[in-house]
Design an enzyme around this catalytic site. Structure first.
Site, short mmCIF file in Angstrom:
data_model
loop_
_atom_site.label_atom_id
_atom_site.label_comp_id
_atom_site.label_asym_id
_atom_site.label_seq_id
_atom_site.Cartn_x
_atom_site.Cartn_y
_atom_site.Cartn_z
N LYS A 75 0.86 -1.18 0.00
CA LYS A 75 0.00 0.00 0.00
C LYS A 75 0.90 1.24 0.00
O LYS A 75 1.93 1.27 0.70
CB LYS A 75 -0.90 -0.02 1.24
CG LYS A 75 -1.94 1.08 1.27
CD LYS A 75 -2.87 0.93 2.48
CE LYS A 75 -3.94 2.00 2.53
NZ LYS A 75 -4.87 1.84 3.66
N SER A 150 -9.77 2.13 2.55
CA SER A 150 -8.85 2.85 1.71
C SER A 150 -7.84 1.97 0.97
O SER A 150 -7.22 2.45 0.03
CB SER A 150 -8.09 3.85 2.58
OG SER A 150 -7.31 3.18 3.56
N SER A 174 -10.21 -0.31 6.71
CA SER A 174 -9.61 -0.22 5.38
C SER A 174 -8.90 -1.45 4.84
O SER A 174 -8.48 -1.44 3.69
CB SER A 174 -8.62 0.95 5.34
OG SER A 174 -9.33 2.14 5.18
N1 GLN Z 1 -13.29 4.53 6.06
C1 GLN Z 1 -12.70 4.98 7.27
C2 GLN Z 1 -12.26 6.40 7.11
O1 GLN Z 1 -12.58 6.98 6.14
C3 GLN Z 1 -11.56 4.09 7.64
C4 GLN Z 1 -10.35 4.33 6.85
C5 GLN Z 1 -9.22 3.44 7.22
O2 GLN Z 1 -9.41 2.39 7.85
N2 GLN Z 1 -8.03 3.87 6.87
O3 GLN Z 1 -11.62 6.96 7.94
#
Ligand code: GLN
Length: 486
Positions: A75, A150, A174
């Site tokens: 990532k 994400s 994410s």
């Molecule tokens: N969807 C969540 C956010 O927007 C979690 C994102 C994540 O786990 N990095 O913060």
């Protein structure tokens, strides 16, 4: 023999039997990535260095271990020495780190080959991979549909069969939510199991790295290698590590799985509910007993998260000032102008929104009302889980309330629509608990995921439960038909 859609262990067998060399595997993987470029899974490829490392591995084949020569994606928020690391943000679009994150170094030292950096929501803020400076990632199951976020590029590249596995990070879901939307397996470990050193921080008390792969077994292999105490991360846990692959085949007979009373599953799409019921029946046939558990404060988890995460992000992202890293505005009037313009030009809308909310929540006069209060509620949520785990071994929920959705269809008018995507995943981050998502079927031809939340440091149990499920079902073998992508 095609390398597409192979698991780590299948590729391992091909390498060991010399059906393919590490060099051939790397080159074929790079070719596949470029053939499927339309998915937009990768921000940066690592072509020359990958091939060079593969050749070295072939020359030292006698020393091979399980990951030697296995291509992986990282990532794009893990620092990778000498390889551009952008966090999918304009502000870091020219950043080349001088060192690698511990999680990546561990994987690379075990012989894996980083073939590229995967696309993601900007600074990991999002649930659909639509906030990336480098554009949306397509879900391999349906063009124009989100892969989740994400870690969308990681999930899509594994689901498309380009690579057997990739790293992700999970602050509120994410790893698990994109794994669910793409029909693959992903695990968020206990907070502190994997070092955060070299991982560009979003919300430090919630961020945790983990693998996305085709199977729970591959996740166990990767997690064994990624994790471990790291003195460079003060929140890294110093605990004895057990080989997580050793307990994968344990019988589930007599285990108790909790169903959370407060998650009104009856409100979900009937097909999503049906998949959940079917999985319950499968587990029952394997000797699992289901028990209702109560998490009385769980309805506060989304608002609690959206107070804590923006607060921590506003603090973490203050380091991006146009001086030390990344994008700097042209011809600023003075220093203040340089800061303001570099940040205004460098960050996207969602990141700016969170910095604003977080700065407000941390400001004098509001700190007690928002950040401190949220941390208190977080403790109550953690206590709820502690109580629940007195009567059950695992907690089972859907990973996401719905399947993947079309680009632009959620959150454009009201960001809260997207925030609710993480209804089932966020609480594990707040409580620091490990949780896995495994595919358990499709609804209208799109995958859905099943989440298993484990007790503190009980990755062994959720991986065991995931693996046994996969030994008795074929959902993890589902493949998207990717005619639209070339
Ligand atoms: N969807 C969540 C956010 O927007 C979690 C994102 C994540 O786990 N990095 O913060």
């Amino acid at each position: 023999m095609s390398i597409q859609f192979k698991s780590i262990l299948e590729l391992r067998a091909m390498l060991d039997t010399k059906a393919i060399s590490a060099e051939e595997l790397t080159k074929e993987t790079l070719q596949l990535a470029s053939k499927l470029e339309a998915l937009n899974c990768f921000v940066t490829m690592n072509k020359e260095a990958s091939i060079k490392k593969a050749i070295e591995i072939d020359q030292n084949a006698a020393k091979n271990s399980v990951l030697s020569g296995i291509p992986l994606g990282q990532k794009d928020l893990f620092c990778t020495e000498g390889l551009r690391t952008t966090c999918s943000s304009k502000i870091l679009s020219n950043f080349i780190p001088p060192y690698s994150a511990t999680a990546v170094s561990n994987l690379e030292a075990a012989g894996s080959i980083t073939i590229g950096k995967t696309n993601m929501d900007e600074f990991a803020m999002g649930s659909s991979n639509e906030t990336s400076f480098f554009g949306n990632v397509h879900n391999p199951w349906k063009k124009g549909y989100v892969p989740g976020g994400s870690s969308g590029g990681s999930a899509a590249s594994v689901a498309a069969g380009i690579i057997p596995a990739a790293t992700g990070t999970d602050t509120g879901g994410s790893i698990r939510q994109p794994a669910a939307h793409c029909g693959i397996t992903g695990i968020k470990p206990t907070y502190g199991r994997v070092s955060r050193w070299g991982m560009i921080a979003f919300a430090s008390s919630l961020d945790q790295a983990g693998p996305l792969a085709r199977t729970a077994e591959d996740c166990a292999i990767l997690l064994n290698i990624m994790s471990g105490h790291d003195p460079k991360d003060t929140t890294s846990l110093d605990v004895e590590s057990h080989d997580l692959t050793q307990s994968l085949n344990k019988s589930l007979k007599g285990l108790k799985f909790g169903i959370v009373k407060e998650f009104n599953l009856g409100d979900l799409d009937t097909e999503v509910q049906k998949r959940f019921e079917d999985s319950k029946v499968l587990y029952e046939s394997l000797g699992v007993e289901f028990v209702e558990v109560s998490l009385p404060n769980i309805s506060a988890s989304v608002p609690t998260y959206y107070s804590i995460a923006p607060a921590e992000c506003s603090s973490n992202l203050s380091r991006f000032d146009g001086i030390k890293f990344g994008h700097r505005t042209e011809q600023p009037k003075d220093l203040a102008d340089l800061y303001i313009k570099s940040r205004s030009e460098g960050f996207g809308d969602e990141v700016k929104r969170r910095i604003l909310i977080g700065t407000y929540a941390l400001s004098a006069g509001y700190y007690d009302a928002y950040y401190k209060k949220a941390q208190q509620v977080r403790r109550l949520i953690k206590n709820d889980f502690e109580n629940a785990f007195n009567s059950v071994d695992l907690i089972m929920t859907p990973t996401s309330p719905n399947t993947a959705f079309g680009f632009g269809s959620k959150g454009s008018q009201n960001p809260v629509e997207l925030y609710l995507e993480d209804l089932f995943t966020i609480s594990a981050n707040l409580a620091g608990l490990p949780a896995i998502s495994i595919p358990h079927g499709t609804v209208s031809s799109l995958p859905v995921g099943l989440q298993l939340i484990g007790n503190f440091l009980r990755e062994d149990q959720i991986l065991n439960a995931g693996h046994i499920f996969q030994q008795h079902s074929e959902f993890h073998l589902m493949k998207p038909n990717m005619e639209d992508f070339g």
